[in-house]
Every structure is written in structure tokens, then in C-alpha cells.
Design a protein around this motif. Sequence first.
Motif, short mmCIF file in Angstrom:
data_model
loop_
_atom_site.label_atom_id
_atom_site.label_comp_id
_atom_site.label_asym_id
_atom_site.label_seq_id
_atom_site.Cartn_x
_atom_site.Cartn_y
_atom_site.Cartn_z
N THR A 275 0.84 -1.19 0.00
CA THR A 275 0.00 0.00 0.00
C THR A 275 0.89 1.25 0.00
O THR A 275 2.06 1.18 0.37
N ILE A 276 0.31 2.36 -0.37
CA ILE A 276 1.08 3.60 -0.48
C ILE A 276 1.25 4.21 0.91
O ILE A 276 0.26 4.50 1.58
N PRO A 277 2.49 4.42 1.34
CA PRO A 277 2.70 5.11 2.63
C PRO A 277 2.21 6.55 2.50
O PRO A 277 2.21 7.13 1.41
N ARG A 278 1.80 7.13 3.62
CA ARG A 278 1.30 8.50 3.63
C ARG A 278 2.02 9.29 4.72
O ARG A 278 2.49 8.71 5.69
N PHE A 279 2.08 10.63 4.57
CA PHE A 279 2.73 11.45 5.57
C PHE A 279 2.02 12.79 5.73
O PHE A 279 1.26 13.21 4.85
N ILE A 280 2.29 13.42 6.88
CA ILE A 280 1.88 14.79 7.13
C ILE A 280 3.10 15.53 7.69
O ILE A 280 3.99 14.92 8.28
N ILE A 281 3.13 16.84 7.45
CA ILE A 281 4.22 17.66 7.97
C ILE A 281 3.59 18.82 8.72
O ILE A 281 2.70 19.49 8.19
N GLU A 282 4.06 19.04 9.94
CA GLU A 282 3.56 20.15 10.75
C GLU A 282 4.72 21.10 11.08
O GLU A 282 5.76 20.67 11.56
N ARG A 283 4.51 22.37 10.84
CA ARG A 283 5.49 23.38 11.23
C ARG A 283 5.38 23.49 12.76
O ARG A 283 4.30 23.64 13.31
N ILE A 284 6.52 23.41 13.45
CA ILE A 284 6.48 23.45 14.92
C ILE A 284 7.13 24.70 15.51
O ILE A 284 7.05 24.91 16.70
N GLY A 285 7.74 25.52 14.71
CA GLY A 285 8.29 26.77 15.22
C GLY A 285 9.69 27.04 14.73
O GLY A 285 10.33 26.19 14.11
N ARG A 286 10.16 28.25 15.04
CA ARG A 286 11.49 28.62 14.58
C ARG A 286 12.54 28.03 15.51
O ARG A 286 12.33 27.87 16.71
N ILE A 287 13.68 27.72 14.92
CA ILE A 287 14.81 27.23 15.70
C ILE A 287 15.71 28.44 15.89
O ILE A 287 16.08 29.11 14.94
N GLY A 288 16.03 28.68 17.12
CA GLY A 288 16.84 29.88 17.35
C GLY A 288 17.73 29.76 18.54
O GLY A 288 18.32 28.71 18.79
N ASP A 289 17.75 30.81 19.30
CA ASP A 289 18.68 30.93 20.42
C ASP A 289 18.16 30.27 21.69
O ASP A 289 18.73 30.42 22.75
N GLY A 290 17.06 29.56 21.60
CA GLY A 290 16.48 28.91 22.78
C GLY A 290 15.55 29.84 23.53
O GLY A 290 15.02 29.47 24.57
N GLY A 291 15.31 31.02 23.00
CA GLY A 291 14.41 31.97 23.64
C GLY A 291 12.97 31.53 23.50
O GLY A 291 12.65 30.51 22.89
#
Length: 185
Positions: A122-138
Motif C-alpha cells: 500500500t502507499i505510505p502517507r505522511f503529514i508535515i507540521e510546522r512546529i516553530g522557529r529554531i533559534g537561540d532557545g528563547g
Amino acid sequence: MQASSGMQQQQGATLIMTLLVLLVVSLLAISSAERATLQDRMVGSQRDADIAFEMAEEALNEAETLLETGQVTPADFSAQGPFYSQGEAPDPFEHATWEPGGGSREATATHNRWVQEYSDATIPRFIIERIGRIGDGGEGSVMVGGRQQLAAGGQMEGYRVIVRSRGATGHSDRILEGYFAADLR
């Protein structure tokens, strides 16, 4: 006459003993055959689970390649799938998430590679979720292992990629989750 009668009794006892030994041997053979059949089914199930896992890993790489190569833009992320804004992704354990039209995307390149060997895959399926910016830990930033050093000026975004794949027989499901950092500018 007595010798003849005693001989017949011995032949009857021998016949009964032979039948009992034959019964025990038959029961042992049936038990061994059942055990071998069970082991074959267990090995088949494990193989199906391994195929599902390998396909899910490959589909995870396919989804990450979309991010890495810029085939997905920030404008693609919304409350609708397969690219979700932060906090908008559906429950990956809901069956409807993985149905066609349920907000997930087909990993067709992965499927095309596997279907050559396993025609029922069967065809595998995926979703992608933006979780936030990567930065200075702020506040408001996330850290994705191994990628925080690439976050020059906080431009990198973190993404959660969730993949579901089924084994070649369709009896094994695997859901994988991975985190990825990319600059989709």
C-alpha cells in the motif's frame, strides 16, 4: 488348547500396545506440524512488520526531501493537510487521517520503489507540521537535535514529520515521527 489361547491373548496385547504407540507418535507429529505452522505465521508477521517499518523510514526521508529541496514553501502550511501550521496537525492515531482525502499525502516515490518487489504494497502517507522557529532557545523557539547550529539569525524552522505505512500484506501498520529543520524562505 491352552497354549493357543495364551498366544491369542498375547497377540491382542501386542496389537493394543502397537496402536497406543502409533497414537502417541501421531499426536507428536500433529503437535510438531501445528508448532511449525505457528512459527511460520509468526515469522511472516514479523517480516510484514519489518517491511512496514522500512517503507515508513523511506517515506519519512521522502517527506524530509520535500522540505530540504524547497519543494514546500511557507505558504503551503495551513489548517488543511498535508502541510499543517503549528498546532493544526490531526491525530496520527485516527484512521481517517491516513485515508485518501483525510489530510495526508501519498509517498509515491517510496511506493513506486517497493511495489516492484511487493505488488500488494500500500502507499505510505505522511503529514508535515510546522512546529516553530529554531533559534537561540528563547521564548517561541524550538531545538531540533543537530540542527541548532544552523539557525543563523533564527531563520531555520522546525518541522514534525509523521509517516504511516502498512506492510506488504496490509496486516502491519507502522507510524514514525521525525523532526527536521529547514529554511523554506
